[in-house]
Every structure is written in structure tokens, then in C-alpha cells.
Design a protein around this motif. Structure first.
Motif, PDB file in Angstrom:
ATOM      1  N   THR A   1       0.830  -1.208   0.000  1.00 11.74           N
ATOM      2  CA  THR A   1       0.000   0.000   0.000  1.00 11.74           C
ATOM      3  C   THR A   1       0.863   1.256   0.000  1.00 11.74           C
ATOM      4  N   SER A   2       2.078   1.155   0.555  1.00 14.36           N
ATOM      5  CA  SER A   2       3.029   2.269   0.474  1.00 14.36           C
ATOM      6  C   SER A   2       4.438   1.709   0.642  1.00 14.36           C
TER       7      SER A   2
ATOM      8  N   ASN B   1       6.574   2.635   2.586  1.00 17.85           N
ATOM      9  CA  ASN B   1       6.914   2.637   4.014  1.00 17.85           C
ATOM     10  C   ASN B   1       6.040   1.680   4.818  1.00 17.85           C
ATOM     11  N   CYS B   2       5.350   0.796   4.125  1.00 17.17           N
ATOM     12  CA  CYS B   2       4.465  -0.180   4.759  1.00 17.17           C
ATOM     13  C   CYS B   2       5.236  -0.920   5.860  1.00 17.17           C
TER      14      CYS B   2
ATOM     15  N   PHE C   1       6.641  -1.021  -7.309  1.00 17.51           N
ATOM     16  CA  PHE C   1       5.794   0.141  -7.020  1.00 17.51           C
ATOM     17  C   PHE C   1       5.404   0.816  -8.328  1.00 17.51           C
TER      18      PHE C   1
ATOM     19  N   THR D   1       1.971   2.499  -9.003  1.00 15.94           N
ATOM     20  CA  THR D   1       1.750   2.735  -7.581  1.00 15.94           C
ATOM     21  C   THR D   1       0.338   2.283  -7.215  1.00 15.94           C
ATOM     22  N   TRP D   2       0.220   1.632  -6.051  1.00 16.65           N
ATOM     23  CA  TRP D   2      -1.089   1.166  -5.607  1.00 16.65           C
ATOM     24  C   TRP D   2      -1.975   2.357  -5.264  1.00 16.65           C
ATOM     25  N   THR D   3      -3.243   2.259  -5.679  1.00 20.30           N
ATOM     26  CA  THR D   3      -4.246   3.256  -5.280  1.00 20.30           C
ATOM     27  C   THR D   3      -5.497   2.511  -4.839  1.00 20.30           C
TER      28      THR D   3
END
Length: 106
Positions: free
Chosen positions: A53-54, A56-57, A86, A89-91
Motif C-alpha cells: 500500500t506504500s 513505508n508499509c 511500485f 503505484t497502488w491506489t
């Protein structure tokens, strides 16, 4: 391994992926849209392309390992490799309707 066997194995892998949850969101990683691709070769080696999801998950280190370990528990799977990307990028748009409903986005 014929096409039907590959499809069956693909379905089994999806079942396993649906048993793995993002620790911050009460939805499995498959419905969240974190799985971009599942590839199975003729030797039953599995490669999974996924995102987080990011970047920095908090589970960036452990989630891919959990995916590999759980997929490897399938009898037919010889090996499993998880690649994190990435791009794209996940949204939230990548979530299934079921996930959006679960999280109250619909």
C-alpha cells in the motif's frame, strides 16, 4: 502439466493469497489489489508480482516472505518467488468491489 492443472493451481494460489491480510486494513491482499500478477511455469515454480500500500508499509519486510511461505505450502508448488514493485503505484481504485464495500467506500 496441462492448462487445466495450471488453472487449478492458479485458483489454489488465489485461495492462499486471500488468507493473507494487510495488518492495517481488514481486507486480504488479493481483494486489496496488491497482487499484480501470478505466473506459474511448467516446473510449477511460481512468481508473484505484488505491491504494498506504500513503500513505508510496516510489513514491507515480512509480507513478501509470508506470501512465499504460504504459497509454498501448496503441494503442487515447487518454489515461489515474490517480487515487489511500485510501478504502477497502488491506489484505492485497485481494490475489488468487495474490498471497497468492506471498507465503506461504496
Amino acid at each position: 502439466m496441462n492448462q487445466e492443472d495450471v488453472q487449478d493451481l492458479g485458483d489454489k494460489i488465489v485461495v492462499v493469497l486471500k488468507s493473507i491480510f494487510d495488518p492495517e486494513i481488514p481486507v486480504d491482499i488479493y481483494e486489496l489489489g496488491l497482487i499484480y500478477d501470478v505466473m506459474v511455469n511448467e516446473d510449477n515454480d511460481v512468481k508473484i508480482l505484488m505491491t504494498l500500500t506504500s513503500p513505508n508499509c510496516p510489513v514491507a519486510e515480512t509480507l513478501p516472505v509470508e506470501v512465499e511461505e504460504k504459497v509454498k505450502t501448496l503441494e503442487e508448488v515447487k518454489n515461489c518467488e515474490v517480487e515487489i514493485t511500485f510501478d504502477p503505484t497502488w491506489t484505492q481504485d485497485m481494490m475489488s468491489e468487495e474490498a471497497k464495500l468492506e471498507l465503506g467506500f461504496l
